[in-house]
Design an enzyme around this catalytic site. Structure first.
Site, PDB file in Angstrom:
ATOM      1  N   GLU A 143      -9.901   1.841   0.847  1.00 39.51           N
ATOM      2  CA  GLU A 143      -8.821   2.822   0.769  1.00 39.51           C
ATOM      3  C   GLU A 143      -9.238   4.015   1.611  1.00 39.51           C
ATOM      4  O   GLU A 143     -10.114   4.794   1.217  1.00 39.51           O
ATOM      5  CB  GLU A 143      -8.546   3.196  -0.677  1.00 39.51           C
ATOM      6  CG  GLU A 143      -7.984   2.023  -1.458  1.00 39.51           C
ATOM      7  CD  GLU A 143      -7.565   2.374  -2.872  1.00 39.51           C
ATOM      8  OE1 GLU A 143      -7.442   3.568  -3.195  1.00 39.51           O
ATOM      9  OE2 GLU A 143      -7.371   1.426  -3.652  1.00 39.51           O
ATOM     10  N   ARG A 172      -2.745  -9.165  -2.589  1.00 39.59           N
ATOM     11  CA  ARG A 172      -3.932  -9.457  -1.774  1.00 39.59           C
ATOM     12  C   ARG A 172      -4.961 -10.287  -2.536  1.00 39.59           C
ATOM     13  O   ARG A 172      -5.668 -11.101  -1.935  1.00 39.59           O
ATOM     14  CB  ARG A 172      -4.580  -8.157  -1.291  1.00 39.59           C
ATOM     15  CG  ARG A 172      -3.780  -7.440  -0.252  1.00 39.59           C
ATOM     16  CD  ARG A 172      -4.577  -6.368   0.447  1.00 39.59           C
ATOM     17  NE  ARG A 172      -5.179  -5.372  -0.405  1.00 39.59           N
ATOM     18  CZ  ARG A 172      -4.654  -4.191  -0.662  1.00 39.59           C
ATOM     19  NH1 ARG A 172      -3.498  -3.860  -0.134  1.00 39.59           N
ATOM     20  NH2 ARG A 172      -5.285  -3.328  -1.423  1.00 39.59           N
ATOM     21  N   ALA A 221      11.405  -0.778   6.710  1.00 38.25           N
ATOM     22  CA  ALA A 221      10.888  -0.763   5.343  1.00 38.25           C
ATOM     23  C   ALA A 221      11.330  -2.028   4.611  1.00 38.25           C
ATOM     24  O   ALA A 221      12.478  -2.459   4.725  1.00 38.25           O
ATOM     25  CB  ALA A 221      11.394   0.480   4.614  1.00 38.25           C
ATOM     26  N   THR A 251      -3.970   2.699   3.688  1.00 36.00           N
ATOM     27  CA  THR A 251      -3.899   4.126   3.991  1.00 36.00           C
ATOM     28  C   THR A 251      -3.039   4.900   3.000  1.00 36.00           C
ATOM     29  O   THR A 251      -2.998   6.122   3.052  1.00 36.00           O
ATOM     30  CB  THR A 251      -3.346   4.359   5.413  1.00 36.00           C
ATOM     31  OG1 THR A 251      -2.015   3.851   5.483  1.00 36.00           O
ATOM     32  CG2 THR A 251      -4.228   3.684   6.456  1.00 36.00           C
ATOM     33  N   GLY A 252      -2.359   4.203   2.102  1.00 35.51           N
ATOM     34  CA  GLY A 252      -1.459   4.858   1.146  1.00 35.51           C
ATOM     35  C   GLY A 252      -2.217   5.651   0.091  1.00 35.51           C
ATOM     36  O   GLY A 252      -3.339   5.315  -0.274  1.00 35.51           O
ATOM     37  N   ASP A 292      -3.039  -1.091   7.064  1.00 31.40           N
ATOM     38  CA  ASP A 292      -1.677  -0.987   6.546  1.00 31.40           C
ATOM     39  C   ASP A 292      -1.520   0.360   5.844  1.00 31.40           C
ATOM     40  O   ASP A 292      -2.050   0.550   4.768  1.00 31.40           O
ATOM     41  CB  ASP A 292      -1.428  -2.130   5.565  1.00 31.40           C
ATOM     42  CG  ASP A 292       0.042  -2.296   5.200  1.00 31.40           C
ATOM     43  OD1 ASP A 292       0.875  -1.500   5.666  1.00 31.40           O
ATOM     44  OD2 ASP A 292       0.352  -3.224   4.435  1.00 31.40           O
ATOM     45  N   SER A 336      10.788  -5.052   5.206  1.00 29.43           N
ATOM     46  CA  SER A 336      11.226  -6.144   6.072  1.00 29.43           C
ATOM     47  C   SER A 336      10.387  -7.402   5.909  1.00 29.43           C
ATOM     48  O   SER A 336      10.807  -8.488   6.307  1.00 29.43           O
ATOM     49  CB  SER A 336      11.176  -5.693   7.539  1.00 29.43           C
ATOM     50  OG  SER A 336       9.839  -5.387   7.910  1.00 29.43           O
ATOM     51  N   LYS A 376       6.983  -7.197   6.946  1.00 35.51           N
ATOM     52  CA  LYS A 376       5.957  -7.067   7.980  1.00 35.51           C
ATOM     53  C   LYS A 376       4.543  -7.115   7.419  1.00 35.51           C
ATOM     54  O   LYS A 376       3.662  -7.711   8.023  1.00 35.51           O
ATOM     55  CB  LYS A 376       6.171  -5.804   8.811  1.00 35.51           C
ATOM     56  CG  LYS A 376       6.041  -4.515   8.031  1.00 35.51           C
ATOM     57  CD  LYS A 376       6.541  -3.320   8.828  1.00 35.51           C
ATOM     58  CE  LYS A 376       6.538  -2.081   7.963  1.00 35.51           C
ATOM     59  NZ  LYS A 376       7.437  -2.169   6.798  1.00 35.51           N
ATOM     60  N   HIS A 404       0.737  -4.247  -3.995  1.00 33.49           N
ATOM     61  CA  HIS A 404       0.014  -4.671  -2.787  1.00 33.49           C
ATOM     62  C   HIS A 404      -1.354  -5.247  -3.158  1.00 33.49           C
ATOM     63  O   HIS A 404      -1.757  -6.283  -2.637  1.00 33.49           O
ATOM     64  CB  HIS A 404      -0.165  -3.483  -1.826  1.00 33.49           C
ATOM     65  CG  HIS A 404       0.968  -3.315  -0.866  1.00 33.49           C
ATOM     66  ND1 HIS A 404       0.816  -3.518   0.482  1.00 33.49           N
ATOM     67  CD2 HIS A 404       2.260  -2.956  -1.050  1.00 33.49           C
ATOM     68  CE1 HIS A 404       1.973  -3.286   1.094  1.00 33.49           C
ATOM     69  NE2 HIS A 404       2.860  -2.942   0.185  1.00 33.49           N
TER      70      HIS A 404
END
Length: 191
Positions: free
Chosen positions: A63, A55, A12, A36-37, A85, A14, A16, A51
């Site tokens: 979504e 972007r 988490a 996907t959140g 993601d 990190s 990525k 996020h």
């Protein structure tokens, strides 16, 4: 066009996701971002907002918290490089959508649904010849969780990660903002 599957993993926060976004942007073609959140609380609303701001307008944004395969044809028609993601959130969405994990039978059923969906998605990516970049959390480097739900989740997420890693052409691992490529260093033992 040949398909190309990439898995970007790490802990988490990190870095990525930022790495995966940079990797996608470095490639030629129309970019798609499957988020996907789901925003069920203030913290998640804030995370999703950040996020989206990061972007900007460089992506076709989708979504899709569940059943990416149902929407794949639309995404694939619009995009050449598709970032998903994240697999960890996708897995938890299935767990919460498909019932409880009250016992091992229920856990196995939910896991089978998720694994089937991911397998179908990987097949669609290969068929369409797209570049797909998956982001996921590595959950298995800490202590074994003390409660059953957390253990089920960690185990299912780990198996989903292994499934995508096995199909991936490249795999990157990010630790504290530093990313290394793993797939090229994979060791196989034939016994």
């Amino acid at each position: 066009m040949n398909s190309h599957i990439i898995l970007c993993s790490g802990g988490a926060r990190s870095g990525k996701s930022e790495f995966a976004e940079s990797l996608a942007l470095s490639q030629n073609g129309r970019k798609g971002y499957i988020a996907t959140g789901q925003a069920f609380d203030e913290e998640m609303k804030d995370r999703i907002s950040k996020h989206k701001a990061r972007r900007g307008t460089l992506w076709n944004n989708y979504e899709i918290p569940l059943h990416i395969t149902k929407y794949w044809d639309t995404v694939s028609a619009d995009c050449d490089i598709i970032l998903i993601d994240c697999l960890t959130m996708y897995t938890s969405n299935y767990i919460f959508d498909y019932g409880s994990l009250e016992n091992q039978v229920a856990c196995n059923e939910v896991e089978a649904i998720i694994m089937k969906e991911v397998d179908a998605l990987l097949g669609q990516i290969r068929k369409d010849g797209k570049t797909a970049i998956f982001v996921t959390n590595e959950l298995g480097l800490g202590v074994v969780p003390e409660n059953k739900l957390a253990r089920y989740f960690r185990d299912i997420a780990g198996r989903v990660n292994r499934q995508v890693a096995a199909a991936a052409d490249q795999m990157y691992f990010t630790i504290s903002g530093i990313t290394i490529e793993l797939k090229a260093q994979e060791v196989t033992v034939h016994g």
